[in-house]
Write an enzyme that holds these catalytic residues in place. Structure first.
Site, PDB file in Angstrom:
ATOM      1  N   VAL A 144       0.486   2.724  -3.371  1.00 54.06           N
ATOM      2  CA  VAL A 144       1.344   3.653  -4.121  1.00 54.06           C
ATOM      3  C   VAL A 144       2.660   3.771  -3.361  1.00 54.06           C
ATOM      4  CG1 VAL A 144       1.594   6.015  -5.005  1.00 54.06           C
ATOM      5  CG2 VAL A 144      -0.653   4.910  -5.011  1.00 54.06           C
TER       6      VAL A 144
ATOM      7  N   LYS B 209      -2.558  -1.184   0.969  1.00 55.69           N
ATOM      8  CA  LYS B 209      -1.487  -1.129   1.973  1.00 55.69           C
ATOM      9  C   LYS B 209      -2.020  -1.588   3.333  1.00 55.69           C
ATOM     10  CE  LYS B 209       0.111   2.509   4.132  1.00 55.69           C
ATOM     11  NZ  LYS B 209       0.136   2.123   5.559  1.00 55.69           N
TER      12      LYS B 209
ATOM     13  N   GLY C 127      -1.172   8.223  -2.344  1.00 53.71           N
ATOM     14  CA  GLY C 127      -1.946   6.978  -2.180  1.00 53.71           C
ATOM     15  C   GLY C 127      -3.434   7.295  -2.066  1.00 53.71           C
ATOM     16  N   HIS C 128      -3.771   8.306  -1.257  1.00 47.72           N
ATOM     17  CA  HIS C 128      -5.178   8.719  -1.152  1.00 47.72           C
ATOM     18  C   HIS C 128      -5.669   9.260  -2.496  1.00 47.72           C
ATOM     19  CE1 HIS C 128      -3.840   9.434   3.155  1.00 47.72           C
ATOM     20  NE2 HIS C 128      -4.862   8.624   3.315  1.00 47.72           N
TER      21      HIS C 128
ATOM     22  N   SER D 238       2.387   6.597   3.250  1.00 47.27           N
ATOM     23  CA  SER D 238       1.576   6.530   4.465  1.00 47.27           C
ATOM     24  C   SER D 238       1.623   7.901   5.124  1.00 47.27           C
ATOM     25  CB  SER D 238       2.178   5.487   5.416  1.00 47.27           C
ATOM     26  OG  SER D 238       1.706   5.703   6.731  1.00 47.27           O
TER      27      SER D 238
ATOM     28  N   ARG E 103       1.808   8.379   8.098  1.00 48.74           N
ATOM     29  CA  ARG E 103       2.754   8.279   9.226  1.00 48.74           C
ATOM     30  C   ARG E 103       4.210   8.412   8.772  1.00 48.74           C
ATOM     31  NH1 ARG E 103      -1.499   4.683  11.436  1.00 48.74           N
ATOM     32  NH2 ARG E 103      -2.200   5.684  13.346  1.00 48.74           N
TER      33      ARG E 103
END
Ligand code: PAF
Length: 281
Positions: free
Chosen positions: A175, A148, A35-36, A184, A186
């Protein structure tokens, strides 16, 4: 790729960048995932210079939250950034970034009343404060945030607009794993069993989006669809399932687009969030 550890080093480097260059910025707390890297990819596509910050911002964690155990795999993060073509990482120490007598904070009133703002008092104040300070240090032309964290993205957009910050805010799609689970940092806390159950978030939100596409406009009916799906996964606790307007992030009875259905759910000690935006078809 440069690794800048202090505000002074960052400023010095930033001043050396020619005026003709465009600077893109992806602020992160590290523990980077795809995602990043999507933020980085978009950033590189649109700018000549890409800066990523890696800073686990103590200001945005509540007293009983996971600041101490938040993952900090810096070497791995740096390798990912290097491979992705990032020009510079800014990774300050909290003591360098915030003076012990730091006394200035940014609050965006109203938009933080519901969703995560209700459950995490002071969280968005911490996010806005760090992001504005990072913007002043990095002086980016464009900045990239994931959808998100939709409340975060919309609050930061409002901050930028209200305070006339000259940064073009780019929101990037969530994503997901093939299972539908939103990526995430987490997710690393989840046991395999919790991870499998957490797929219910996306399943519920997708069902609600389908019901909306088929004409359902009553917020409660859509919330109920999400709730039923999530309950089958035996979550430890549902923090919220809410339908809100995108402009004010306030609960709505009838869906008028654009609206957002957002959820926060605990599996074990891990609090996961996800959302779907309902738009004109
Ligand atoms: O989304 C995050 O990772 C953080 O909230 C941010 C925007 C980097 C601020 O610390």
């Amino acid at each position: 790729m440069l690794i800048l550890r202090t505000l002074d080093d960052l400023r010095l480097w930033r001043r050396s960048i020619p005026l003709s260059a465009s600077v893109g910025f992806a602020p992160t707390m590290g523990a980077l995932h795809a995602g990043h890297m999507k933020l980085v990819e978009e950033c590189r596509r649109e700018n000549s210079i890409t800066v990523v910050s890696i800073f686990v911002n103590p200001l945005q964690f509540g007293p009983n939250e996971d600041l101490a155990r938040y993952p900090r795999p810096f070497e791995k993060d740096a390798a990912l950034c290097e491979a992705a073509g990032v020009d510079a990482i800014y990774a300050p120490e909290p003591a360098d970034f915030y003076a012990p007598d730091h006394a200035t904070f940014v609050d965006v009133h109203g938009l933080d009343r519901h969703l995560c703002g209700a459950a995490r008092p002071g969280h968005f104040r911490g996010v806005c404060t760090v992001v504005l300070k990072l913007f002043h240090a990095v002086r980016p032309h464009r900045a990239y945030f994931g959808k998100k964290d939709i409340q975060q993205a919309l609050i930061l957009k409002r901050m930028v607009s209200d305070l006339a910050v000259d940064v073009d805010m780019r929101l990037v799609d969530t994503v997901r794993e093939p299972s539908g689970l939103a990526l995430s940092s987490r997710n690393a806390y989840l046991t395999p069993d919790e991870r499998a159950r957490a797929i219910a978030l996306n399943r519920g939100l997708s069902r609600a989006r389908d019901a909306f596409a088929n004409g359902e406009r009553t917020a409660n009916a859509l919330i109920r669809i999400v709730q039923m799906e999530i309950e089958t996964s035996e979550p430890t606790r549902i923090d919220y399932i809410e339908a809100v307007s995108q402009s004010k992030l306030e609960p709505i009875d009838k869906i008028e687009v654009p609206a957002v259905i957002a959820v926060a759910v605990f599996y074990g000690k891990t609090r996961l969030i996800d959302n779907v935006t309902l738009e004109k078809s």
